[in-house]
Design an enzyme around this catalytic site. Structure first.
Site, PDB file in Angstrom:
ATOM      1  N   ASN A 134       0.864  -1.187   0.000  1.00 59.24           N
ATOM      2  CA  ASN A 134       0.000   0.000   0.000  1.00 59.24           C
ATOM      3  C   ASN A 134       0.898   1.232   0.000  1.00 59.24           C
ATOM      4  O   ASN A 134       1.486   1.574   1.019  1.00 59.24           O
ATOM      5  CB  ASN A 134      -0.895  -0.025   1.254  1.00 59.24           C
ATOM      6  CG  ASN A 134      -1.722   1.235   1.396  1.00 59.24           C
ATOM      7  OD1 ASN A 134      -1.794   2.060   0.484  1.00 59.24           O
ATOM      8  ND2 ASN A 134      -2.365   1.387   2.547  1.00 59.24           N
TER       9      ASN A 134
ATOM     10  N   LYS B 126       0.095   4.213  -0.170  1.00 57.21           N
ATOM     11  CA  LYS B 126      -0.536   5.401   0.435  1.00 57.21           C
ATOM     12  C   LYS B 126      -0.329   6.591  -0.523  1.00 57.21           C
ATOM     13  O   LYS B 126      -0.350   6.400  -1.733  1.00 57.21           O
ATOM     14  CB  LYS B 126      -0.004   5.634   1.847  1.00 57.21           C
ATOM     15  CG  LYS B 126      -0.117   4.348   2.695  1.00 57.21           C
ATOM     16  CD  LYS B 126       0.132   4.551   4.137  1.00 57.21           C
ATOM     17  CE  LYS B 126      -0.040   3.208   4.864  1.00 57.21           C
ATOM     18  NZ  LYS B 126       0.117   3.333   6.314  1.00 57.21           N
TER      19      LYS B 126
ATOM     20  N   HIS C 253      -9.363   1.191   5.460  1.00 59.27           N
ATOM     21  CA  HIS C 253      -8.053   1.420   6.086  1.00 59.27           C
ATOM     22  C   HIS C 253      -8.214   2.403   7.245  1.00 59.27           C
ATOM     23  O   HIS C 253      -9.002   3.340   7.168  1.00 59.27           O
ATOM     24  CB  HIS C 253      -7.067   1.965   5.049  1.00 59.27           C
ATOM     25  CG  HIS C 253      -5.663   1.951   5.534  1.00 59.27           C
ATOM     26  ND1 HIS C 253      -5.162   2.901   6.404  1.00 59.27           N
ATOM     27  CD2 HIS C 253      -4.650   1.068   5.313  1.00 59.27           C
ATOM     28  CE1 HIS C 253      -3.903   2.604   6.680  1.00 59.27           C
ATOM     29  NE2 HIS C 253      -3.567   1.506   6.038  1.00 59.27           N
TER      30      HIS C 253
ATOM     31  N   GLU D  90      -6.509   4.805   8.158  1.00 56.46           N
ATOM     32  CA  GLU D  90      -6.304   6.218   7.794  1.00 56.46           C
ATOM     33  C   GLU D  90      -7.562   6.789   7.154  1.00 56.46           C
ATOM     34  O   GLU D  90      -7.895   7.963   7.364  1.00 56.46           O
ATOM     35  CB  GLU D  90      -5.074   6.344   6.873  1.00 56.46           C
ATOM     36  CG  GLU D  90      -3.785   6.146   7.666  1.00 56.46           C
ATOM     37  CD  GLU D  90      -2.619   5.568   6.877  1.00 56.46           C
ATOM     38  OE1 GLU D  90      -2.660   5.570   5.626  1.00 56.46           O
ATOM     39  OE2 GLU D  90      -1.663   5.095   7.528  1.00 56.46           O
TER      40      GLU D  90
ATOM     41  N   GLU E 266      -4.796  -4.771  10.903  1.00 53.25           N
ATOM     42  CA  GLU E 266      -3.780  -3.733  11.034  1.00 53.25           C
ATOM     43  C   GLU E 266      -4.001  -2.976  12.337  1.00 53.25           C
ATOM     44  O   GLU E 266      -4.811  -2.046  12.390  1.00 53.25           O
ATOM     45  CB  GLU E 266      -3.867  -2.748   9.866  1.00 53.25           C
ATOM     46  CG  GLU E 266      -3.609  -3.356   8.506  1.00 53.25           C
ATOM     47  CD  GLU E 266      -3.101  -2.308   7.513  1.00 53.25           C
ATOM     48  OE1 GLU E 266      -2.036  -2.553   6.947  1.00 53.25           O
ATOM     49  OE2 GLU E 266      -3.739  -1.269   7.333  1.00 53.25           O
TER      50      GLU E 266
ATOM     51  N   GLY F 225       3.052   2.501  10.704  1.00 58.93           N
ATOM     52  CA  GLY F 225       4.006   3.583  10.510  1.00 58.93           C
ATOM     53  C   GLY F 225       4.781   3.962  11.766  1.00 58.93           C
ATOM     54  O   GLY F 225       5.448   4.992  11.790  1.00 58.93           O
TER      55      GLY F 225
ATOM     56  N   SER G 229       4.006  -1.943  10.256  1.00 58.49           N
ATOM     57  CA  SER G 229       5.463  -1.966  10.394  1.00 58.49           C
ATOM     58  C   SER G 229       6.092  -3.304  10.012  1.00 58.49           C
ATOM     59  O   SER G 229       7.069  -3.734  10.633  1.00 58.49           O
ATOM     60  CB  SER G 229       5.872  -1.546  11.813  1.00 58.49           C
ATOM     61  OG  SER G 229       5.455  -0.210  12.066  1.00 58.49           O
TER      62      SER G 229
HETATM   63  P1  13P Z   1       3.340   0.491   7.620  1.00 57.48           P
HETATM   64  O1  13P Z   1       3.844  -0.779   7.001  1.00 57.48           O
HETATM   65  O2  13P Z   1       4.051   1.721   7.098  1.00 57.48           O
HETATM   66  O3  13P Z   1       3.290   0.427   9.096  1.00 57.48           O
HETATM   67  O4  13P Z   1       1.823   0.679   7.112  1.00 57.48           O
HETATM   68  C1  13P Z   1       0.944  -0.383   7.228  1.00 57.48           C
HETATM   69  C2  13P Z   1      -0.285  -0.040   6.499  1.00 57.48           C
HETATM   70  O5  13P Z   1      -1.021   0.839   6.906  1.00 57.48           O
HETATM   71  C3  13P Z   1      -0.571  -0.775   5.260  1.00 57.48           C
HETATM   72  O6  13P Z   1      -1.863  -0.540   4.825  1.00 57.48           O
END
Ligand code: 13P
Length: 249
Positions: free
Chosen positions: A9, A11, A94, A96, A166, A172, A211
Site C-alpha cells: 500500500n 498510500k 483502512h 487512515e 492492522e 508507521g 510496520s
Molecule cells: P506500515 O507498514 O508503514 O506500518 O503501514 C501499514 C499499512 O497501513 C498498510 O496498509
C-alpha cells in the site's frame, strides 16, 4: 491451501520514476502458484502500473473506492472505473480512511458490495487503537468491525474477500504486533468468519499489517492464521519489498 498475499500500500507516495524501478524488480521475484503480489499505487498511477505489469505475476489494487455507482460525486472513483483500468483488488476501511476521512463501518460494507458487483476482491482492514488494546478491547473491537463489514455477505461472496488485521498503533510507528499477538487476533477473526460462513472461513486470506519489514515478515507470516501482509513504508523500498515478496515462493 489458502492463498498467501503480499500487498504494497503506497498510500500517498510514489511517482512514475518509482514505478519504472519497482515493477521490473518485482517481476523477478519467484512466487508459488496461487500466491499473489499486489500493488496499490495512488489513483493517478493505476493505469500506468496496470500497463507496466503486463503479466499475471503482479496484481493491481486501488486504495479506496466510492460507495456509490457512477454519478455526480466530484472527486470520487467508482468500482467500475477500477475494474476498467485493471484492478483486481481494492483496499477498504483502512484506518487512515476511518480516522482522517470519516469512513464508517456502514460505508465499508457498501464499498464491499460495489466491488463485488464488478468482480474486484476487497481487502478489508480492521484493527484496534492503542487505547482499545490497553483497555483489553482488541478482540471485541476487531470482531465488531468484521461483522459490520462482511456480516451481510453470503458464504460465496465472503469467499471473495481478503481481511487485513492492522493494529492502528503499529502502522508507521516501527512497532509490530508480536507474532503471537497477531496470531491470536487472526485466529479470532477466522472464528468470526466461520460463524458467518462456516467452512469458507478456512479459505479466506487474513493479512497482517503494521510496520512489516523483511526483518520481521518471515516470523509473522509463519503463524498459522497469518496469510501474508499489507505493507506500507517497506513497500516503497524496492529491495526490502522484493525480499518480503520472496516469502511467497
Ligand atoms: P506500515 O507498514 O508503514 O506500518 O503501514 C501499514 C499499512 O497501513 C498498510 O496498509
Amino acid at each position: 491451501m489458502r492463498r498467501k498475499i503480499v500487498a504494497g500500500n503506497w498510500k500517498m507516495n510514489g511517482d512514475s520514476a518509482f514505478i519504472a524501478k519497482i515493477i521490473p524488480a518485482l517481476e523477478n521475484v519467484a512466487v508459488a502458484d496461487g500466491n499473489a503480489i499486489v500493488i496499490a499505487p495512488p489513483y493517478p498511477y493505476l493505469l500506468s502500473v496496470s500497463q507496466a505489469i503486463g503479466s499475471n505475476r503482479l496484481s493491481l489494487a486501488a486504495q479506496d473506492v466510492a460507495y456509490t455507482e457512477n454519478g455526480a460525486f466530484t472527486g470520487a472513483v467508482s468500482a467500475s472505473m477500477l475494474a476498467d483500468v485493471g484492478c483486481s483488488y481494492c483496499i477498504v476501511g483502512h484506518s487512515e480512511r476511518r480516522a482522517l476521512f470519516g469512513e464508517t463501518d456502514a460505508y465499508v460494507a457498501l464499498k464491499i458490495d460495489r466491488l463485488h458487483e464488478v468482480g474486484i476482491v476487497p481487502i478489508v482492514c480492521v484493527g484496534e487503537t492503542l487505547e482499545q488494546r490497553e483497555s483489553g478491547l482488541t478482540l471485541s473491537v476487531v470482531e465488531q468491525q468484521v461483522r459490520l463489514a462482511v456480516g451481510h455477505l453470503s458464504a460465496d461472496m465472503l469467499s471473495r474477500v481478503v481481511l487485513a488485521y492492522e493494529p492502528v498503533w503499529a502502522i508507521g510507528t516501527g512497532k509490530t504486533a508480536s507474532p503471537q499477538d497477531a496470531q491470536e487476533v487472526h485466529a479470532h477473526i477466522r472464528g468470526v468468519l466461520a460463524s458467518i460462513a462456516g467452512d469458507v472461513a478456512e479459505r479466506i486470506s487474513i493479512l497482517y499489517g503494521g510496520s512489516v519489514k523483511s526483518s520481521n515478515a518471515s516470523e509473522l507470516f509463519s503463524q498459522k492464521d497469518v496469510d501474508g501482509g499489507l505493507i506500507g513504508g517497506a513497500s516503497l523500498d524496492a529491495s526490502d519489498f522484493s525480499r518480503i515478496c520472496s516469502l511467497l515462493s
